[in-house]
Design an enzyme around this catalytic site. Structure first.
Site, PDB file in Angstrom:
ATOM      1  N   GLU B  61      29.012  43.356  33.282  1.00 35.85           N
ATOM      2  CA  GLU B  61      29.748  43.546  34.538  1.00 35.85           C
ATOM      3  C   GLU B  61      30.777  44.672  34.461  1.00 35.85           C
ATOM      4  O   GLU B  61      30.907  45.472  35.379  1.00 35.85           O
ATOM      5  CB  GLU B  61      30.435  42.232  34.956  1.00 35.85           C
ATOM      6  N   HIS B 130      32.260  28.564  38.771  1.00 39.32           N
ATOM      7  CA  HIS B 130      31.170  29.039  39.623  1.00 39.32           C
ATOM      8  C   HIS B 130      31.507  29.023  41.106  1.00 39.32           C
ATOM      9  O   HIS B 130      30.616  29.178  41.931  1.00 39.32           O
ATOM     10  CB  HIS B 130      29.899  28.214  39.383  1.00 39.32           C
TER      11      HIS B 130
END
Lengths: 322, 352
Positions: B61, B130
């Site tokens: 990322e 999440h």
């Protein structure tokens, strides 16, 4: 190698050396009010890479970027004005010594977070591939940067997409005061890490200017002809303290003997001696070269000192591009 | 011409139109070309525009955010996407140290026209790593724009505006909105960044909301209306820049503020709204502003804990009742919920 190229390399290295040493000399005036990381002793790599790259090739760098910027053709006056934090500086006084840019010279920026510009160089490489041009994207970094995760992410992606990126690692053996032996396992070479990720990687003596120039020329030619990324590691040594104008061999993280051994291998004197010995330049020519550079430096310091600071309303300008 | 499509389809349409308009637009993200196409938002792009402009990426990322930044410095407009905001936290270095300040720290020369799509959520046991709603974190960084569309039309219009903005934009989608349907223009409409929408006009109280909380607020408003309370609902759309004139004008009209937020309350967007309204509209306020956000604990996974963690329309009604000193009924809202609290509706069958 033509003498012409070697003499240009000498001129560029001398210029970087004299700029850095003049900054060191004048830093105590307290007019350059920002952290300043000098590259005295490690001028070779920035000068050689800058000489081989074209102005439309891109380069990115680190906190210790003066040599890379000047080698690539960055404007000296605007660099010094930036270090003086003036509105005429290359970043308008908003960056300082660690944030240099000269778009006309293809120097796309230097930043102070270790490893932070490595993925940007890969992104510029991606943009070159998308546009189908024959430019090259180059990034300078040190031995500390290869300890950052982003280094691996970036080199790996350049290998995956075979992007036209030249990775240049100047291994000067220290991350601030911490020697490489405390940070990386013995017997593991930095260039071998890059090779393990699938990038053609080589290494050399960063204080042997003509050899560095040869290696850079070969790597750039290979990238330019579509060979994908290349990785070069050069061992070299910074003479002065990590940040600032002084010598710091007495504080205990490295020895005076180690420093003196590297100073014996001064790359500027070495190249000068080699060129004098083979008659590529005369003593008079070297003296004239030095005088010309010193005049340029004096004029650039005057420009920086006499330039105005940014106006207060500049504080709120340029947060966003309008 | 507009027709009814889902929020996810509206995002997909914005991609197609942006990439058709400008060959400099590229997009990448983990799973962007997989069979699910990031909840359907990226389906068909690679077939149409090729793998040079639409590509899957390594699980890297931070590095890939830097790649986007670097490409943008040479005229490319990258659109990155992450299926969960939480993974993008690995890229805060590149976002904060490079993207947010590149234009400023080099004196207004190059800029970083990148768009980063992040998906947030609630429910379905997504839990602590999440489903974090961290919009305030991004809004705190000078040099970033942050947008959070609620409707399908705004999802399309704001994504197009973000892609063609010359600055880094963090574009946050709520997973519970992807299936929401709405009228969306067929043409490549752009919703200006920094402009709020007044979703409902009202007299008694101003609700400032955004993203999924606007949907909960709409349910609350209907029930409040039936009990004689008229609320004005402002959907911010852009968190930064934030449309203060619209917020202030509404509070000056109603004299009351309830700020809603999908994220944790401390230093939240709602906290900033309450603070600025308190400073700028103090004379117009009939009582202390209030906010409804998440408690300062990590997101729990169990439904029994989520039930007391998330705010719903019932909580909004009761907060309004508390401000007005009235006992209000939420029975109708409770009866409307024919599906469990941990999913957005019967359409949602997991697994993520």
């Amino acid at each position: 190698m033509t003498d012409h190229r070697a003499v240009n390399l000498l001129r560029s290295m001398k210029r970087i050396r004299l700029v850095e040493e003049t900054i060191a000399e004048r830093y105590a005036e307290w007019k350059m009010r920002c952290p300043t990381h000098l590259c005295t002793g490690q001028e070779t790599v920035g000068a050689a890479v800058g000489q081989v790259l074209r102005p439309d090739d891109f380069a990115l760098s680190t906190h210790r970027s003066h040599g890379h910027y000047l080698g690539k053709g960055g404007d000296l006056k605007r660099m010094l004005a930036e270090i003086y934090l003036k509105g005429t500086g290359c970043s308008g006084g908003k960056g300082g010594s660690m944030h240099l840019i000269d778009r006309e010279a293809g120097f796309k920026g230097s930043t102070a977070i270790v490893g932070g510009t490595i993925p940007l160089a890969v992104g510029l490489g991606l943009s070159i591939a998308l546009k189908g041009s024959d430019q090259i994207s180059c990034v300078f970094f040190g031995d500390g940067a290869v300890e950052e995760g982003v280094f691996y992410e970036s080199v790996s992606f350049a290998a995956l997409k075979q992007l036209p990126v030249l990775f240049v690692c100047e291994n000067n053996f220290y991350s601030v005061y911490t020697p490489v032996a405390k940070r990386q396992p013995a017997g593991r070479a930095i260039h071998a890490l890059a090779a393990a990720m699938g990038v053609n990687a080589r290494h050399g003596d960063g204080n042997d200017p003509l050899a560095v120039l040869d290696q850079v020329e070969a790597a750039v030619a290979e990238i330019r002809s579509g060979g994908g990324p290349r990785f070069l590691e050069f061992e070299t040594y910074r003479w002065r303290e990590h940040c600032g104008p002084n010598y710091d061999n007495h504080i205990g993280y490295r020895t005076e003997a180690e420093f003196l051994a590297w100073k014996e291998r001064d790359p500027v004197l070495r190249l000068e001696a080699e060129l004098l010995a083979r008659g590529a330049v005369t003593g008079e020519q070297v003296a004239a070269m030095t005088d010309t550079i010193n005049e340029e430096i004096a004029a650039a310091f005057l420009f920086a000192e006499q330039s105005p600071f940014p106006a207060p309303e500049e504080l709120h300008a340029q947060v966003f591009k309008q | 011409m507009s027709r009814i499509i889902t929020y996810a389809k509206a995002i997909n349409e914005a991609y197609f139109q942006a990439m058709e308009q400008d060959p400099a637009v590229i997009c990448f993200g983990l799973g962007i070309d997989d069979p699910k196409g990031v909840f359907g938002t990226t389906l068909g792009l690679q077939d149409r525009f090729g793998s040079a402009r639409v590509f899957d990426m390594p699980t890297a990322e931070n590095g890939m955010t830097g790649v986007a930044i670097g490409a943008s410095l040479n005229g490319i407009r990258p659109v990155m996407c992450h299926q969960r905001l939480d993974f993008f936290l690995l890229a805060l270095d590149q976002l904060v140290n490079n993207a947010a300040k590149w234009h400023y720290m080099f004196g207004g020369q190059d800029s970083v026209p990148i768009t980063i799509r992040l998906i947030i959520g609630r429910g379905w046991g997504q839990g602590p790593t999440h489903s974090q709603n961290l919009q305030a974190l991004f809004a705190h960084i000078p040099g970033l724009k942050v947008v959070m569309p609620t409707t399908a039309e705004d999802a399309k219009g704001l994504l197009l505006a973000s892609i063609f903005d010359d600055n880094p934009v963090v574009f946050i989608e709520h997973r519970w909105l992807h299936n929401l349907e709405g009228h969306v223009p067929e043409e490549a409409c752009r919703t200006p960044l920094g402009k709020a929408a007044t979703v409902r006009e009202g007299r008694d109280l101003t609700m400032v909301s955004f993203s999924y909380m606007t949907i909960e607020a709409l349910h609350a408003l209907d029930v409040l209306e039936k009990q004689g309370i008229s609320c004005e609902l402002i959907d911010l759309r852009s968190i930064k820049p934030l449309d203060w004139p619209t917020v202030f004008a509404s509070v000056r009209k109603t004299g009351r503020l309830l700020a809603l937020d999908t994220g944790p309350e401390f230093c939240s967007v709602a906290a900033e709204v309450v603070a600025r309204v308190g400073m700028e509209c103090f004379d117009a306020l009939r009582q202390a502003p209030q906010r409804l956000a998440l408690p300062d604990v990590p997101t729990p996974s169990s439904p029994s804990l989520k039930k007391v963690f998330y705010q719903r329309s019932e909580d909004i009604v009761q907060a309004v009742g508390g401000m007005l000193g009235r006992e209000l009924s939420v029975a109708e809202l409770e009866q409307q919920r024919t599906w469990p609290l941990d999913v957005p509706g019967e359409w949602f069958r997991g697994p993520f």
